[in-house]
Design a protein around this motif. Structure first.
Motif, PDB file in Angstrom:
ATOM      1  N   ARG A   3       0.868  -1.183   0.000  1.00  0.00           N
ATOM      2  CA  ARG A   3       0.000   0.000   0.000  1.00  0.00           C
ATOM      3  C   ARG A   3       0.899   1.225   0.000  1.00  0.00           C
ATOM      4  NH1 ARG A   3      -3.975  -0.454   4.448  1.00  0.00           N
ATOM      5  NH2 ARG A   3      -2.275   0.231   5.794  1.00  0.00           N
ATOM      6  N   PHE A   4       0.812   2.012  -1.053  1.00  0.00           N
ATOM      7  CA  PHE A   4       1.611   3.223  -1.183  1.00  0.00           C
ATOM      8  C   PHE A   4       0.946   4.382  -0.469  1.00  0.00           C
ATOM      9  CE2 PHE A   4       3.245   0.745  -4.696  1.00  0.00           C
ATOM     10  CZ  PHE A   4       4.593   1.044  -4.666  1.00  0.00           C
ATOM     11  N   ARG A   5       1.766   5.350  -0.080  1.00  0.00           N
ATOM     12  CA  ARG A   5       1.236   6.581   0.509  1.00  0.00           C
ATOM     13  C   ARG A   5       0.385   7.291  -0.558  1.00  0.00           C
ATOM     14  NH1 ARG A   5       6.746   7.624   1.620  1.00  0.00           N
ATOM     15  NH2 ARG A   5       6.463   9.571   0.511  1.00  0.00           N
ATOM     16  N   PRO A   6      -0.618   8.052  -0.131  1.00  0.00           N
ATOM     17  CA  PRO A   6      -1.560   8.678  -1.071  1.00  0.00           C
ATOM     18  C   PRO A   6      -0.913   9.596  -2.108  1.00  0.00           C
ATOM     19  CG  PRO A   6      -2.357   8.874   1.181  1.00  0.00           C
ATOM     20  CD  PRO A   6      -0.971   8.307   1.261  1.00  0.00           C
ATOM     21  N   GLU A   7       0.188  10.245  -1.766  1.00  0.00           N
ATOM     22  CA  GLU A   7       0.787  11.209  -2.705  1.00  0.00           C
ATOM     23  C   GLU A   7       1.675  10.561  -3.763  1.00  0.00           C
ATOM     24  OE1 GLU A   7       3.750  10.962   0.750  1.00  0.00           O
ATOM     25  OE2 GLU A   7       1.577  10.884   0.543  1.00  0.00           O
ATOM     26  N   THR A   9       2.720   8.852  -7.071  1.00  0.00           N
ATOM     27  CA  THR A   9       2.113   8.918  -8.403  1.00  0.00           C
ATOM     28  C   THR A   9       1.888   7.526  -8.997  1.00  0.00           C
ATOM     29  OG1 THR A   9       4.212   8.970  -9.590  1.00  0.00           O
ATOM     30  CG2 THR A   9       3.301  11.107  -8.848  1.00  0.00           C
ATOM     31  N   GLN A  10       0.952   7.467  -9.930  1.00  0.00           N
ATOM     32  CA  GLN A  10       0.695   6.225 -10.647  1.00  0.00           C
ATOM     33  C   GLN A  10       1.920   5.824 -11.469  1.00  0.00           C
ATOM     34  OE1 GLN A  10      -2.024   4.218 -10.223  1.00  0.00           O
ATOM     35  NE2 GLN A  10      -0.736   2.774 -11.349  1.00  0.00           N
ATOM     36  N   GLU A  11       2.635   6.798 -11.981  1.00  0.00           N
ATOM     37  CA  GLU A  11       3.855   6.520 -12.735  1.00  0.00           C
ATOM     38  C   GLU A  11       4.870   5.763 -11.867  1.00  0.00           C
ATOM     39  OE1 GLU A  11       7.335   8.837 -15.275  1.00  0.00           O
ATOM     40  OE2 GLU A  11       5.866  10.021 -14.164  1.00  0.00           O
ATOM     41  N   LYS A  13       4.143   3.917  -9.187  1.00  0.00           N
ATOM     42  CA  LYS A  13       3.577   2.595  -8.918  1.00  0.00           C
ATOM     43  C   LYS A  13       3.788   1.666 -10.113  1.00  0.00           C
ATOM     44  CE  LYS A  13      -0.001   4.580  -6.016  1.00  0.00           C
ATOM     45  NZ  LYS A  13      -1.441   4.881  -5.944  1.00  0.00           N
ATOM     46  N   ASP A  14       3.611   2.198 -11.320  1.00  0.00           N
ATOM     47  CA  ASP A  14       3.823   1.398 -12.533  1.00  0.00           C
ATOM     48  C   ASP A  14       5.281   0.969 -12.664  1.00  0.00           C
ATOM     49  OD1 ASP A  14       1.137   1.781 -13.116  1.00  0.00           O
ATOM     50  OD2 ASP A  14       1.516   3.312 -14.645  1.00  0.00           O
ATOM     51  N   THR A  15       6.193   1.872 -12.338  1.00  0.00           N
ATOM     52  CA  THR A  15       7.624   1.549 -12.381  1.00  0.00           C
ATOM     53  C   THR A  15       7.952   0.477 -11.353  1.00  0.00           C
ATOM     54  OG1 THR A  15       8.167   3.767 -13.142  1.00  0.00           O
ATOM     55  CG2 THR A  15       9.955   2.497 -12.162  1.00  0.00           C
ATOM     56  N   PHE A  16       7.411   0.623 -10.153  1.00  0.00           N
ATOM     57  CA  PHE A  16       7.616  -0.372  -9.102  1.00  0.00           C
ATOM     58  C   PHE A  16       7.147  -1.748  -9.572  1.00  0.00           C
ATOM     59  CE2 PHE A  16       5.498  -2.598  -5.521  1.00  0.00           C
ATOM     60  CZ  PHE A  16       6.623  -2.974  -4.816  1.00  0.00           C
ATOM     61  N   GLN A  17       5.969  -1.805 -10.123  1.00  0.00           N
ATOM     62  CA  GLN A  17       5.408  -3.067 -10.583  1.00  0.00           C
ATOM     63  C   GLN A  17       6.283  -3.677 -11.691  1.00  0.00           C
ATOM     64  OE1 GLN A  17       1.412  -2.833 -12.154  1.00  0.00           O
ATOM     65  NE2 GLN A  17       1.024  -4.962 -11.713  1.00  0.00           N
ATOM     66  N   ARG A  18       6.712  -2.874 -12.617  1.00  0.00           N
ATOM     67  CA  ARG A  18       7.560  -3.338 -13.727  1.00  0.00           C
ATOM     68  C   ARG A  18       8.900  -3.875 -13.205  1.00  0.00           C
ATOM     69  NH1 ARG A  18       7.050   0.919 -16.455  1.00  0.00           N
ATOM     70  NH2 ARG A  18       8.917   1.981 -15.754  1.00  0.00           N
ATOM     71  N   GLU A  19       9.512  -3.159 -12.273  1.00  0.00           N
ATOM     72  CA  GLU A  19      10.799  -3.586 -11.719  1.00  0.00           C
ATOM     73  C   GLU A  19      10.654  -4.841 -10.856  1.00  0.00           C
ATOM     74  OE1 GLU A  19      13.843  -2.327 -12.491  1.00  0.00           O
ATOM     75  OE2 GLU A  19      12.720  -1.151 -13.954  1.00  0.00           O
ATOM     76  N   LEU A  20       9.568  -4.924 -10.111  1.00  0.00           N
ATOM     77  CA  LEU A  20       9.318  -6.080  -9.269  1.00  0.00           C
ATOM     78  C   LEU A  20       9.182  -7.349 -10.110  1.00  0.00           C
ATOM     79  CD1 LEU A  20       8.969  -6.478  -6.215  1.00  0.00           C
ATOM     80  CD2 LEU A  20       6.517  -6.153  -6.535  1.00  0.00           C
ATOM     81  N   GLY A  38      -2.390  -6.195  -9.544  1.00  0.00           N
ATOM     82  CA  GLY A  38      -2.936  -4.941  -9.043  1.00  0.00           C
ATOM     83  C   GLY A  38      -3.223  -3.990 -10.179  1.00  0.00           C
ATOM     84  N   PRO A  39      -3.993  -3.008  -9.934  1.00  0.00           N
ATOM     85  CA  PRO A  39      -4.634  -2.685  -8.655  1.00  0.00           C
ATOM     86  C   PRO A  39      -5.782  -3.647  -8.353  1.00  0.00           C
ATOM     87  CG  PRO A  39      -5.361  -1.140 -10.331  1.00  0.00           C
ATOM     88  CD  PRO A  39      -4.320  -2.026 -10.971  1.00  0.00           C
ATOM     89  N   SER A  40      -6.237  -3.617  -7.136  1.00  0.00           N
ATOM     90  CA  SER A  40      -7.290  -4.511  -6.674  1.00  0.00           C
ATOM     91  C   SER A  40      -8.590  -4.264  -7.425  1.00  0.00           C
ATOM     92  CB  SER A  40      -7.531  -4.291  -5.179  1.00  0.00           C
ATOM     93  OG  SER A  40      -8.629  -5.066  -4.748  1.00  0.00           O
ATOM     94  N   VAL A  41      -9.289  -5.351  -7.727  1.00  0.00           N
ATOM     95  CA  VAL A  41     -10.619  -5.261  -8.332  1.00  0.00           C
ATOM     96  C   VAL A  41     -11.672  -5.783  -7.348  1.00  0.00           C
ATOM     97  CG1 VAL A  41      -9.790  -5.394 -10.719  1.00  0.00           C
ATOM     98  CG2 VAL A  41     -10.330  -7.504  -9.480  1.00  0.00           C
ATOM     99  N   THR A  42     -11.288  -5.868  -6.076  1.00  0.00           N
ATOM    100  CA  THR A  42     -12.190  -6.352  -5.037  1.00  0.00           C
ATOM    101  C   THR A  42     -13.398  -5.437  -4.929  1.00  0.00           C
ATOM    102  OG1 THR A  42     -10.311  -7.249  -3.833  1.00  0.00           O
ATOM    103  CG2 THR A  42     -12.339  -6.913  -2.578  1.00  0.00           C
ATOM    104  N   ASP A  43     -14.574  -6.031  -4.777  1.00  0.00           N
ATOM    105  CA  ASP A  43     -15.808  -5.263  -4.637  1.00  0.00           C
ATOM    106  C   ASP A  43     -16.520  -5.745  -3.379  1.00  0.00           C
ATOM    107  OD1 ASP A  43     -17.895  -3.532  -5.151  1.00  0.00           O
ATOM    108  OD2 ASP A  43     -18.913  -4.944  -6.491  1.00  0.00           O
ATOM    109  N   PRO A  44     -16.734  -4.910  -2.410  1.00  0.00           N
ATOM    110  CA  PRO A  44     -16.390  -3.492  -2.397  1.00  0.00           C
ATOM    111  C   PRO A  44     -14.886  -3.292  -2.160  1.00  0.00           C
ATOM    112  CG  PRO A  44     -17.401  -4.083  -0.310  1.00  0.00           C
ATOM    113  CD  PRO A  44     -17.430  -5.319  -1.173  1.00  0.00           C
TER     114      PRO A  44
END
Length: 128
Positions: A3-7, A9-11, A13-20, A38-44
């Motif tokens: 879970r990332f801090r709110p501030e 950026t999506q950019e 997060k995308d880099t993190f996911q790609r590197e991971l 990710g991101p989660s598609v859980t409902d709710p």
């Protein structure tokens, strides 16, 4: 799970996911079985408790899991893209029993295959 801090950026997060995802090429990852979702598609969505991504990786044994976590590559990804930006991490490591191994043996080899093949038993699953 991450879970990332709110501030953040999506950019980023995308880099993190790609590197991971590149960590699947480490020899200590069993058959390159490392998934990042990710991101989660859980409902709710509230049931996801704000987590953005989840990592599931497979290792031959606990020693291989420890090697993965101590690797230079893992340290680089986590220190550069995760720890300075993360709000929370939930990690849960467990062993897959031999009778259940067949269910995860084809995870990254392709879905939709007609038959499942069994691989060696005693996998360790790392769900982060």
């Amino acid at each position: 799970m991450f879970r990332f801090r709110p501030e953040i950026t999506q950019e980023h997060k995308d880099t993190f996911q790609r590197e991971l995802k590149k960590l699947k090429n480490l020899s200590c990852v069993k058959d390159h079985r490392l998934l990042v979702g990710g991101p989660s598609v859980t409902d709710p969505i509230s049931r996801s408790q704000g987590y953005h991504y989840c990592l599931v990786s497979y290792h031959h044994n606990l020693k291989a899991l420890e090697e993965y976590q101590a690797s230079k590559e893992h340290h680089e990804v986590t220190s550069k893209f995760m720890w300075p930006f993360i709000d929370n991490v939930c990690r849960f490591d467990f062993e897959v029993s031999p009778e259940d191994e067949y269910m995860v043996s084809n995870v990254t080899r392709g879905f939709g295959q007609e038959s499942l093949t069994s691989s060696d038993s005693g996998s360790v699953n790392n769900s982060t």
